[in-house]
Design a protein around this motif. Structure first.
Motif, PDB file in Angstrom:
ATOM      1  N   PRO A 263      51.855  -1.697  35.967  1.00  0.00           N
ATOM      2  CA  PRO A 263      52.236  -0.777  37.054  1.00  0.00           C
ATOM      3  C   PRO A 263      52.391   0.680  36.620  1.00  0.00           C
ATOM      4  O   PRO A 263      53.445   1.296  36.813  1.00  0.00           O
ATOM      5  CB  PRO A 263      53.561  -1.362  37.541  1.00  0.00           C
ATOM      6  CG  PRO A 263      54.146  -2.007  36.326  1.00  0.00           C
ATOM      7  CD  PRO A 263      52.966  -2.584  35.576  1.00  0.00           C
ATOM      8  N   LEU A 264      51.358   1.235  35.986  1.00  0.00           N
ATOM      9  CA  LEU A 264      51.397   2.632  35.556  1.00  0.00           C
ATOM     10  C   LEU A 264      50.075   3.306  35.886  1.00  0.00           C
ATOM     11  O   LEU A 264      49.005   2.767  35.605  1.00  0.00           O
ATOM     12  CB  LEU A 264      51.654   2.716  34.048  1.00  0.00           C
ATOM     13  CG  LEU A 264      51.515   4.115  33.408  1.00  0.00           C
ATOM     14  CD1 LEU A 264      52.519   5.096  33.985  1.00  0.00           C
ATOM     15  CD2 LEU A 264      51.654   4.039  31.893  1.00  0.00           C
ATOM     16  N   LEU A 269      52.176   9.212  38.418  1.00  0.00           N
ATOM     17  CA  LEU A 269      53.497   9.501  37.863  1.00  0.00           C
ATOM     18  C   LEU A 269      53.783  10.998  37.913  1.00  0.00           C
ATOM     19  O   LEU A 269      54.875  11.424  38.296  1.00  0.00           O
ATOM     20  CB  LEU A 269      53.584   8.999  36.419  1.00  0.00           C
ATOM     21  CG  LEU A 269      54.934   9.211  35.741  1.00  0.00           C
ATOM     22  CD1 LEU A 269      55.982   8.292  36.347  1.00  0.00           C
ATOM     23  CD2 LEU A 269      54.841   8.986  34.239  1.00  0.00           C
ATOM     24  N   TYR A 290      50.105   2.742  41.783  1.00  0.00           N
ATOM     25  CA  TYR A 290      50.388   1.934  40.610  1.00  0.00           C
ATOM     26  C   TYR A 290      49.893   0.518  40.909  1.00  0.00           C
ATOM     27  O   TYR A 290      50.136   0.000  42.009  1.00  0.00           O
ATOM     28  CB  TYR A 290      51.896   1.871  40.334  1.00  0.00           C
ATOM     29  CG  TYR A 290      52.541   3.197  40.057  1.00  0.00           C
ATOM     30  CD1 TYR A 290      52.077   4.034  39.050  1.00  0.00           C
ATOM     31  CD2 TYR A 290      53.649   3.616  40.797  1.00  0.00           C
ATOM     32  CE1 TYR A 290      52.672   5.249  38.790  1.00  0.00           C
ATOM     33  CE2 TYR A 290      54.259   4.831  40.541  1.00  0.00           C
ATOM     34  CZ  TYR A 290      53.772   5.650  39.545  1.00  0.00           C
ATOM     35  OH  TYR A 290      54.363   6.850  39.296  1.00  0.00           O
ATOM     36  N   VAL A 315      60.394   6.029  41.257  1.00  0.00           N
ATOM     37  CA  VAL A 315      59.576   5.288  40.285  1.00  0.00           C
ATOM     38  C   VAL A 315      60.330   4.023  39.882  1.00  0.00           C
ATOM     39  O   VAL A 315      61.548   4.055  39.718  1.00  0.00           O
ATOM     40  CB  VAL A 315      59.303   6.156  39.034  1.00  0.00           C
ATOM     41  CG1 VAL A 315      58.601   5.347  37.953  1.00  0.00           C
ATOM     42  CG2 VAL A 315      58.461   7.380  39.393  1.00  0.00           C
ATOM     43  N   THR A 319      57.300   0.851  35.439  1.00  0.00           N
ATOM     44  CA  THR A 319      56.237   1.850  35.311  1.00  0.00           C
ATOM     45  C   THR A 319      56.406   2.621  34.007  1.00  0.00           C
ATOM     46  O   THR A 319      55.449   2.837  33.258  1.00  0.00           O
ATOM     47  CB  THR A 319      56.258   2.818  36.509  1.00  0.00           C
ATOM     48  OG1 THR A 319      55.858   2.109  37.692  1.00  0.00           O
ATOM     49  CG2 THR A 319      55.320   3.997  36.294  1.00  0.00           C
ATOM     50  N   SER A 322      55.701   0.494  30.820  1.00  0.00           N
ATOM     51  CA  SER A 322      54.319   0.061  30.609  1.00  0.00           C
ATOM     52  C   SER A 322      53.579   0.952  29.629  1.00  0.00           C
ATOM     53  O   SER A 322      52.553   0.551  29.073  1.00  0.00           O
ATOM     54  CB  SER A 322      53.558   0.055  31.950  1.00  0.00           C
ATOM     55  OG  SER A 322      54.095  -0.889  32.836  1.00  0.00           O
TER      56      SER A 322
END
Length: 653
Positions: A263-264, A269, A290, A315, A319, A322
């Motif tokens: 999930p990145l 981001l 994500y 966030v 995330t 990861s």
């Protein structure tokens, strides 16, 4: 008619753009203070833009030429348009110059439009899809309105109907390009990006420099937040850097975690940080979400926590965990944004303030505090691997040429083979070296990447104090993570040393002729670039030179050098172990198998562990030190192979 409308449109747009710029600047300034060279940075900005930034953009030849034409044409056209149509300087030379600038810009905009016809998935869509039209409209409108100034068409050509149409076109183009730079829109990066280059958090990156060490926290200052909890905890020039994002998605395309379905997404981001600073949610984000996390469910504000352990925030914590800190995102970013710094800053808050390091994170940090190594092994066993090698201790010698930093691979049976191989090389080259033995502690790399700055500084200061007792010229390590920390991060804590990776040191020995080497029997070999040796420290050539010296021709992977794919072992990723659709080392093994190589040369214990963790059948994994040690010709062998220089004559009695 146009002579009246154009100045009004231009100066109104400029006035609104200035107001937007002021609002944007004060929005960035909500962040924590940061020392910058205000005037010097602005003066250096053109060179940073034209040289340093262009070096990165130039990797994509298509976009490089497109950017030069579009951006260069726009800057020239905007300045000349203000002079010609704003201030009324109807000079034929200026008119022809403006025509040339708009043609250049129009040509570049056509290539932008072509890219947008079938854009790659990494590119943001939404408002970005209208950008080519706006660029073309700006260039075409000013081209036509300038024809009379250049004397190509009569001043009253087309009458009021054409004037009205052109006024609409100018208003469209000016609104998108002038207002969009400061009020928000696809052109926002042009304004924020220029100032980001001027007041960059890592100014030492420019002019061919390199800056990859994490910034230390001042743990003695109680006013300094322990990491970043909310957007305004970032320094103001970090926030400026986030706002400079052009949403090209090159970071997304190179991120191993994103490719693995974790999930990145580094692009999202950065945009989430911008959303958090301005306030709002991610529903209108026009790029890839994500993996596994739909858009519209996350929101935040400048003074709200970025990560909430109780529910949805800006966030999710997984995330941040990861990230492998491989720095591929930073290396690819054409705006030179520092994604990894931001991630570690937010991890610091979760670890130091919340105690929320996932999975085995807390156990590893506890081990480091209790035993000085992440595995929790008895510190007294640090030299067990070398019981038969009679290694010289620095405590006994007090002074040496080379301090061999063993690292925590001393507790790993697989890595002990690499360490023994390197000792064999040191002895074969007759190097004056020593080890710290039981005085050596973990370098602190894992603790720092997991956000535990306190444990890192505790370990680092103890190591610095130990090293201060002795005299040595250089430190050499087989571990790129220890090498990086000792070289680039201990300096802030008083430890300034000359540090080499063992591949660089071996290459030096080879070039000096200090080693008698045979030829390797390895048939086909590929080399995996460790992130902390390559992207962090720029060492790509030495390992390849060593392999070539022993007769190995490297079969390069498609992603090698500065674009090498991470093995998944950095940044504490194996410890936090965030699940995805596939494992990063499995993806790297696919890259390896595509070369047809039977053996993979590596230069990092983490890489060795991750790649050997891939299920067979797979190529064999060997460290460079092992490959060199295998072909060392001992001194006795050399003497035996030398022909006698004189024949002994038998004396007859």
């Amino acid at each position: 008619m146009l002579n009246t409308i154009l100045p009004i449109l231009l100066f109104a747009a400029l006035a609104l753009a200035v107001i937007g710029a002021a609002k944007r600047f004060f929005m960035w300034r909500r962040g924590r203070p940061a020392k910058v060279d205000w005037i010097g940075g602005l003066l250096k900005m053109p060179r940073r833009y034209l040289v340093d930034l262009h070096h990165v953009v130039e990797r994509d030849k298509y976009m490089s030429k497109t950017h030069v034409a579009t951006a260069g044409g726009f800057v020239l056209a905007a300045v000349l348009a203000i002079l010609v149509h704003g201030f009324g300087l109807h000079n034929r030379i200026l008119g022809f110059a403006l025509l040339a600038a708009t043609v250049l810009m129009f040509t570049g905009a056509l290539f932008v439009a072509k890219r947008r016809l079938n854009p790659p998935s990494r590119l943001s869509k939404g408002p970005w899809m209208r950008l080519p039209k706006s660029l073309l409209m700006f260039a075409a409108s000013f081209f036509i309105t300038t024809l009379p100034v250049a004397g190509i068409l009569p001043a009253d050509f087309g009458g009021w109907v054409l004037a009205a149409i052109l006024a609409v076109g100018v208003a469209w183009g000016v609104s998108e390009l002038f207002l969009g730079m400061t009020w928000g829109g696809p052109m926002k990066h042009a304004f924020a990006g220029a100032l980001h280059l001027a007041w960059h958090r890592r100014a030492e990156r420019f002019g061919g420099g390199r800056s990859t060490g994490l910034k230390a926290l001042d743990l003695d200052d109680r006013k300094t937040p322990l990491g970043v909890e909310k957007p305004t905890d970032f320094t103001w020039n970090q926030l400026l850097g986030f706002d400079a994002c052009v949403q090209c998605g090159k970071c997304e395309a190179m991120c191993p975690a994103f490719a693995a379905g974790q999930p990145l997404n580094p692009k999202k981001l950065i945009q989430d940080m911008v959303i958090g600073l301005a306030g709002g949610n991610d529903a209108k984000f026009a790029g890839s979400p994500y993996p596994g996390k739909p858009l519209g469910e996350h929101s935040g504000g400048p003074h709200q926590p970025i990560v909430s352990l109780q529910g949805k925030a800006l966030v999710d914590a997984d995330t941040l965990w990861s990230c492998t800190t491989c720095r591929a995102c930073v290396e690819e970013c054409p705006m030179m944004i520092e994604h990894v710094d931001a991630i570690v800053d937010m991890r610091r808050h979760l670890t130091l303030e919340k105690g929320a390091t996932p999975n085995k994170g807390a156990e590893v940090l506890d081990n480091l505090i209790a035993t000085d190594n992440p595995g929790g092994f008895n510190p007294g066993g640090r030299l067990n691997w070398a019981a038969d090698l009679n290694l010289p201790l620095l405590a006994d010698k007090q002074e040496t040429d080379v301090l061999f930093w063993v690292g925590d691979g001393a507790f790993d049976m697989r890595n002990q083979r690499t360490l023994r191989a390197f000792v064999k090389i040191l002895k074969a080259a007759d190097i004056d070296f020593a080890v710290l033995g039981l005085e050596e502690r973990d370098s602190g790399d894992v603790a720092r990447r997991l956000g535990d700055e306190a444990t890192f500084q505790h370990l680092a200061k103890r190591n610095v104090a130990t090293l201060a007792k002795y005299r040595f010229k250089r430190i050499v390590s087989c571990d790129p993570h220890s090498f990086h920390v000792l070289k680039n991060e201990y300096g802030a804590l008083g430890g300034n040393y000359q540090v080499l990776h063992h591949s660089t040191f071996i290459d030096e020995l080879v070039r000096k002729g200090a080693l008698n080497l045979g030829q390797s029997k390895a048939a086909s070999v590929t080399y995996h670039d460790p992130c902390y040796l390559g992207r962090y420290n720029g060492e790509y050539e030495a390992p390849r030179a060593v392999l070539k010296a022993i007769g190995i021709e490297v079969k390069e992977m498609e992603r090698s050098g500065f674009r090498s794919r991470c093995c998944g072992g950095g940044g504490g990723a194996p410890i936090t172990d965030i699940p995805g659709k596939q494992r990063i080392p499995d993806m790297r093994m696919v890259d390896i198998k595509e070369t047809g190589a039977e053996l993979v040369a590596v230069g990092c214990p983490q890489c060795t562990a991750m790649l050997e963790g891939v299920v067979a059948p797979r190529p064999e994994i060997k460290d460079i030190a092992e490959l060199v040690a295998e072909v060392l010709i001992e001194a006795t062998e050399v003497a035996a192979k030398r022909p006698n220089s004189k024949r002994e004559v038998a004396e007859v009695q």
